[in-house]
Design an enzyme around this catalytic site. Structure first.
Site, PDB file in Angstrom:
ATOM      1  N   LYS A  14       0.822  -1.210   0.000  1.00 15.40           N
ATOM      2  CA  LYS A  14       0.000   0.000   0.000  1.00 15.40           C
ATOM      3  C   LYS A  14       0.858   1.263   0.000  1.00 15.40           C
ATOM      4  CE  LYS A  14      -2.282  -1.050   3.802  1.00 15.40           C
ATOM      5  NZ  LYS A  14      -1.738  -2.362   4.212  1.00 15.40           N
ATOM      6  N   ARG A  89      -9.581   0.496   9.117  1.00 14.81           N
ATOM      7  CA  ARG A  89      -9.133  -0.853   9.450  1.00 14.81           C
ATOM      8  C   ARG A  89     -10.131  -1.605  10.306  1.00 14.81           C
ATOM      9  NH1 ARG A  89      -3.240   0.050   8.862  1.00 14.81           N
ATOM     10  NH2 ARG A  89      -2.116  -1.889   9.133  1.00 14.81           N
ATOM     11  N   ARG A 128      11.715  -6.082   4.523  1.00 14.37           N
ATOM     12  CA  ARG A 128      11.626  -4.648   4.825  1.00 14.37           C
ATOM     13  C   ARG A 128      12.229  -4.355   6.199  1.00 14.37           C
ATOM     14  NH1 ARG A 128       5.741  -1.919   4.533  1.00 14.37           N
ATOM     15  NH2 ARG A 128       5.527  -2.536   6.696  1.00 14.37           N
ATOM     16  N   ARG A 134      11.740  -0.261  11.215  1.00 16.53           N
ATOM     17  CA  ARG A 134      10.441  -0.401  11.875  1.00 16.53           C
ATOM     18  C   ARG A 134      10.471  -1.594  12.815  1.00 16.53           C
ATOM     19  NH1 ARG A 134       5.222   0.323   8.049  1.00 16.53           N
ATOM     20  NH2 ARG A 134       4.427  -1.031   9.692  1.00 16.53           N
ATOM     21  N   ARG A 146       0.077  -9.171  13.253  1.00 11.63           N
ATOM     22  CA  ARG A 146      -0.548  -8.120  12.435  1.00 11.63           C
ATOM     23  C   ARG A 146      -1.457  -8.728  11.375  1.00 11.63           C
ATOM     24  NH1 ARG A 146       4.847  -5.495  10.898  1.00 11.63           N
ATOM     25  NH2 ARG A 146       3.716  -4.379   9.284  1.00 11.63           N
TER      26      ARG A 146
HETATM   27  P1  ADP Z   1       1.237  -2.223   7.752  1.00 10.07           P
HETATM   28  O1  ADP Z   1       0.061  -2.081   6.851  1.00 10.07           O
HETATM   29  O2  ADP Z   1       2.474  -2.645   7.036  1.00 10.07           O
HETATM   30  O3  ADP Z   1       0.959  -3.052   8.977  1.00 10.07           O
HETATM   31  P2  ADP Z   1       0.948   0.492   8.764  1.00 10.07           P
HETATM   32  O4  ADP Z   1       2.022   1.485   8.680  1.00 10.07           O
HETATM   33  O5  ADP Z   1      -0.314   0.737   7.966  1.00 10.07           O
HETATM   34  O6  ADP Z   1       1.650  -0.844   8.320  1.00 10.07           O
HETATM   35  O7  ADP Z   1       0.493   0.269  10.278  1.00 10.07           O
HETATM   36  C1  ADP Z   1       1.406  -0.055  11.285  1.00 10.07           C
HETATM   37  C2  ADP Z   1       0.670  -0.234  12.616  1.00 10.07           C
HETATM   38  O8  ADP Z   1       0.003   1.000  12.972  1.00 10.07           O
HETATM   39  C3  ADP Z   1      -0.463  -1.272  12.610  1.00 10.07           C
HETATM   40  O9  ADP Z   1       0.012  -2.572  12.866  1.00 10.07           O
HETATM   41  C4  ADP Z   1      -1.363  -0.743  13.741  1.00 10.07           C
HETATM   42  O10 ADP Z   1      -0.843  -1.075  15.019  1.00 10.07           O
HETATM   43  C5  ADP Z   1      -1.250   0.759  13.605  1.00 10.07           C
HETATM   44  N1  ADP Z   1      -2.324   1.319  12.744  1.00 10.07           N
HETATM   45  C6  ADP Z   1      -2.156   1.898  11.532  1.00 10.07           C
HETATM   46  N2  ADP Z   1      -3.341   2.292  11.018  1.00 10.07           N
HETATM   47  C7  ADP Z   1      -4.290   1.941  11.931  1.00 10.07           C
HETATM   48  C8  ADP Z   1      -5.717   2.047  12.000  1.00 10.07           C
HETATM   49  N3  ADP Z   1      -6.413   2.600  10.996  1.00 10.07           N
HETATM   50  N4  ADP Z   1      -6.349   1.572  13.098  1.00 10.07           N
HETATM   51  C9  ADP Z   1      -5.678   1.034  14.101  1.00 10.07           C
HETATM   52  N5  ADP Z   1      -4.331   0.886  14.107  1.00 10.07           N
HETATM   53  C10 ADP Z   1      -3.642   1.325  13.043  1.00 10.07           C
END
Ligand code: ADP
Length: 193
Positions: A14, A89, A128, A134, A146
Protein backbone atom coordinates in the site's frame (compact mmCIF):
# COMPACT_ATOMS: atom_id res chain seq x y z
CA UNK A 1 -13.38 15.01 -5.33
CA UNK A 2 -11.79 11.65 -5.96
CA UNK A 3 -11.55 9.74 -2.67
CA UNK A 4 -9.99 6.29 -2.78
CA UNK A 5 -9.11 3.63 -0.23
CA UNK A 6 -6.07 1.49 -0.88
CA UNK A 7 -6.82 -1.68 1.03
CA UNK A 8 -4.91 -4.85 1.79
CA UNK A 9 -3.05 -6.76 4.48
CA UNK A 10 0.24 -5.57 6.01
CA UNK A 11 2.98 -5.90 3.41
CA UNK A 12 0.62 -5.81 0.44
CA UNK A 13 2.41 -2.77 -0.98
CA UNK A 14 0.00 0.00 0.00
CA UNK A 15 2.75 2.48 0.93
CA UNK A 16 4.75 1.91 -2.27
CA UNK A 17 1.74 2.18 -4.55
CA UNK A 18 0.25 5.13 -2.62
CA UNK A 19 3.27 7.29 -3.37
CA UNK A 20 2.93 6.63 -7.08
CA UNK A 21 -0.85 7.02 -7.14
CA UNK A 22 -0.95 10.36 -5.29
CA UNK A 23 1.67 11.72 -7.70
CA UNK A 24 -0.28 10.56 -10.75
CA UNK A 25 -3.75 11.66 -9.63
CA UNK A 26 -2.87 14.73 -7.53
CA UNK A 27 -4.37 13.31 -4.35
CA UNK A 28 -3.49 13.92 -0.72
CA UNK A 29 -2.02 10.76 0.86
CA UNK A 30 -3.39 9.94 4.32
CA UNK A 31 -1.64 6.98 5.94
CA UNK A 32 -2.59 6.32 9.56
CA UNK A 33 0.59 4.24 9.97
CA UNK A 34 2.70 7.24 8.84
CA UNK A 35 0.72 9.63 11.05
CA UNK A 36 1.23 7.32 14.04
CA UNK A 37 4.96 6.91 13.36
CA UNK A 38 5.26 10.69 13.21
CA UNK A 39 3.59 10.94 16.65
CA UNK A 40 6.05 8.33 17.94
CA UNK A 41 9.02 10.25 16.50
CA UNK A 42 7.81 13.42 18.21
CA UNK A 43 7.37 11.48 21.45
CA UNK A 44 3.83 12.73 22.03
CA UNK A 45 1.55 11.06 24.61
CA UNK A 46 -0.51 9.65 21.75
CA UNK A 47 2.64 8.28 20.12
CA UNK A 48 3.74 6.62 23.32
CA UNK A 49 0.37 4.92 23.76
CA UNK A 50 0.31 3.81 20.11
CA UNK A 51 3.87 2.45 20.10
CA UNK A 52 3.28 -0.26 22.69
CA UNK A 53 0.27 -1.54 20.72
CA UNK A 54 2.00 -1.31 17.34
CA UNK A 55 5.03 -3.19 18.66
CA UNK A 56 2.72 -6.06 19.61
CA UNK A 57 1.04 -6.06 16.22
CA UNK A 58 -2.28 -4.82 17.61
CA UNK A 59 -4.48 -2.04 16.30
CA UNK A 60 -4.51 1.30 18.11
CA UNK A 61 -7.95 2.41 19.40
CA UNK A 62 -10.50 3.57 16.83
CA UNK A 63 -10.97 6.94 18.55
CA UNK A 64 -7.25 7.74 18.14
CA UNK A 65 -7.04 7.09 14.40
CA UNK A 66 -10.46 8.58 13.66
CA UNK A 67 -9.34 11.76 15.46
CA UNK A 68 -6.15 11.89 13.39
CA UNK A 69 -8.04 11.44 10.12
CA UNK A 70 -10.64 14.00 11.10
CA UNK A 71 -8.01 16.66 11.73
CA UNK A 72 -6.11 15.74 8.55
CA UNK A 73 -9.32 16.29 6.56
CA UNK A 74 -9.77 19.66 8.26
CA UNK A 75 -6.23 20.80 7.52
CA UNK A 76 -6.52 19.98 3.79
CA UNK A 77 -9.66 21.86 2.73
CA UNK A 78 -8.59 22.40 -0.87
CA UNK A 79 -7.55 18.82 -1.66
CA UNK A 80 -8.64 17.40 -5.03
CA UNK A 81 -9.19 14.13 -3.25
CA UNK A 82 -7.72 11.80 -0.64
CA UNK A 83 -6.01 8.43 -0.86
CA UNK A 84 -6.60 6.56 2.40
CA UNK A 85 -3.87 4.04 3.17
CA UNK A 86 -4.14 1.76 6.22
CA UNK A 87 -7.49 3.32 7.11
CA UNK A 88 -10.27 2.32 7.69
CA UNK A 89 -9.13 -0.85 9.45
CA UNK A 90 -12.30 -1.65 11.41
CA UNK A 91 -16.04 -1.36 10.68
CA UNK A 92 -16.29 1.50 13.20
CA UNK A 93 -13.55 3.39 11.33
CA UNK A 94 -15.36 2.82 8.02
CA UNK A 95 -18.60 4.23 9.39
CA UNK A 96 -16.78 7.22 10.92
CA UNK A 97 -15.03 7.91 7.61
CA UNK A 98 -18.31 7.85 5.70
CA UNK A 99 -19.77 10.35 8.18
CA UNK A 100 -16.74 12.66 8.00
CA UNK A 101 -16.83 12.65 4.20
CA UNK A 102 -20.57 13.21 4.14
CA UNK A 103 -20.09 16.35 6.25
CA UNK A 104 -17.78 17.57 3.50
CA UNK A 105 -20.38 16.72 0.87
CA UNK A 106 -18.33 13.90 -0.60
CA UNK A 107 -17.82 10.13 -0.32
CA UNK A 108 -15.55 7.18 -1.11
CA UNK A 109 -15.49 6.46 -4.81
CA UNK A 110 -13.67 3.13 -4.82
CA UNK A 111 -11.84 0.72 -2.56
CA UNK A 112 -8.87 -0.86 -4.34
CA UNK A 113 -8.23 -4.17 -2.55
CA UNK A 114 -4.79 -5.67 -3.07
CA UNK A 115 -4.58 -9.46 -2.96
CA UNK A 116 -1.27 -11.04 -1.86
CA UNK A 117 -0.60 -14.54 -0.48
CA UNK A 118 0.30 -14.82 3.20
CA UNK A 119 3.74 -16.35 2.63
CA UNK A 120 4.62 -13.51 0.26
CA UNK A 121 3.47 -10.97 2.89
CA UNK A 122 5.66 -12.46 5.63
CA UNK A 123 8.72 -12.63 3.41
CA UNK A 124 8.26 -9.03 2.17
CA UNK A 125 7.83 -7.69 5.72
CA UNK A 126 10.86 -9.57 7.07
CA UNK A 127 12.90 -8.20 4.17
CA UNK A 128 11.63 -4.65 4.83
CA UNK A 129 12.54 -5.10 8.50
CA UNK A 130 16.21 -5.52 7.56
CA UNK A 131 16.36 -1.88 6.43
CA UNK A 132 13.22 0.04 7.48
CA UNK A 133 14.08 0.45 11.15
CA UNK A 134 10.44 -0.40 11.88
CA UNK A 135 10.32 -2.40 15.10
CA UNK A 136 7.12 -4.14 13.97
CA UNK A 137 8.82 -5.58 10.86
CA UNK A 138 11.78 -7.48 12.28
CA UNK A 139 10.01 -10.12 14.32
CA UNK A 140 8.05 -12.90 12.63
CA UNK A 141 5.72 -13.27 15.64
CA UNK A 142 4.70 -9.59 15.44
CA UNK A 143 4.23 -9.87 11.66
CA UNK A 144 1.95 -12.92 12.09
CA UNK A 145 0.03 -11.04 14.82
CA UNK A 146 -0.55 -8.12 12.43
CA UNK A 147 -1.82 -10.46 9.74
CA UNK A 148 -4.09 -12.16 12.33
CA UNK A 149 -5.48 -8.72 13.36
CA UNK A 150 -6.11 -8.06 9.68
CA UNK A 151 -8.16 -11.26 9.30
CA UNK A 152 -10.01 -10.72 12.58
CA UNK A 153 -10.89 -7.02 12.35
CA UNK A 154 -9.93 -5.54 9.00
CA UNK A 155 -10.88 -7.96 6.22
CA UNK A 156 -14.60 -7.34 6.98
CA UNK A 157 -14.15 -3.66 6.07
CA UNK A 158 -14.16 -4.80 2.42
CA UNK A 159 -17.61 -6.37 2.98
CA UNK A 160 -18.86 -3.00 4.19
CA UNK A 161 -17.87 -1.32 0.90
CA UNK A 162 -19.02 -4.35 -1.17
CA UNK A 163 -22.56 -3.59 -0.01
CA UNK A 164 -22.23 -0.31 -1.92
CA UNK A 165 -20.55 -2.04 -4.87
CA UNK A 166 -17.38 0.00 -4.37
CA UNK A 167 -14.71 -2.72 -4.16
CA UNK A 168 -12.35 -3.74 -6.94
CA UNK A 169 -9.75 -6.46 -6.37
CA UNK A 170 -6.27 -6.05 -7.77
CA UNK A 171 -3.57 -8.70 -7.83
CA UNK A 172 -0.77 -7.33 -5.63
CA UNK A 173 1.97 -9.69 -6.88
CA UNK A 174 4.30 -8.90 -9.75
CA UNK A 175 6.54 -5.90 -10.33
CA UNK A 176 5.81 -2.51 -8.73
CA UNK A 177 5.15 -1.10 -12.22
CA UNK A 178 2.78 -3.92 -13.18
CA UNK A 179 0.74 -3.47 -10.02
CA UNK A 180 0.72 0.32 -10.49
CA UNK A 181 -0.66 -0.17 -13.99
CA UNK A 182 -3.41 -2.49 -12.72
CA UNK A 183 -4.41 0.04 -10.05
CA UNK A 184 -4.29 2.96 -12.50
CA UNK A 185 -6.49 1.07 -14.97
CA UNK A 186 -9.09 0.46 -12.27
CA UNK A 187 -9.03 4.10 -11.19
CA UNK A 188 -9.32 5.33 -14.78
CA UNK A 189 -12.30 3.02 -15.25
CA UNK A 190 -14.09 4.44 -12.19
CA UNK A 191 -13.32 8.04 -13.14
CA UNK A 192 -14.95 7.65 -16.55
CA UNK A 193 -18.07 5.95 -15.14
P1 ADP B 1 1.24 -2.22 7.75
O1 ADP B 1 0.06 -2.08 6.85
O2 ADP B 1 2.47 -2.64 7.04
O3 ADP B 1 0.96 -3.05 8.98
P2 ADP B 1 0.95 0.49 8.76
O4 ADP B 1 2.02 1.49 8.68
O5 ADP B 1 -0.31 0.74 7.97
O6 ADP B 1 1.65 -0.84 8.32
O7 ADP B 1 0.49 0.27 10.28
C1 ADP B 1 1.41 -0.05 11.29
C2 ADP B 1 0.67 -0.23 12.62
O8 ADP B 1 0.00 1.00 12.97
C3 ADP B 1 -0.46 -1.27 12.61
O9 ADP B 1 0.01 -2.57 12.87
C4 ADP B 1 -1.36 -0.74 13.74
O10 ADP B 1 -0.84 -1.07 15.02
C5 ADP B 1 -1.25 0.76 13.60
N1 ADP B 1 -2.32 1.32 12.74
C6 ADP B 1 -2.16 1.90 11.53
N2 ADP B 1 -3.34 2.29 11.02
C7 ADP B 1 -4.29 1.94 11.93
C8 ADP B 1 -5.72 2.05 12.00
N3 ADP B 1 -6.41 2.60 11.00
N4 ADP B 1 -6.35 1.57 13.10
C9 ADP B 1 -5.68 1.03 14.10
N5 ADP B 1 -4.33 0.89 14.11
C10 ADP B 1 -3.64 1.32 13.04
Amino acid sequence: MLNLILFGPPGSGKGTQSEKLVAKYGLKHLSTGDLLRSEIAQKTALGLEAKSLMDRGQLVPDAVVIGMISSALETNPGAKGFLFDGFPRTSAQAEALDNLLELKGTSIKTMLAMEVSEEELVSRLLKRGETSGRSDDNNEGVIRARIAEYHKKTAIVADYYKKFDKVVSVKGEGSVEEIFERLSNEIDATITV
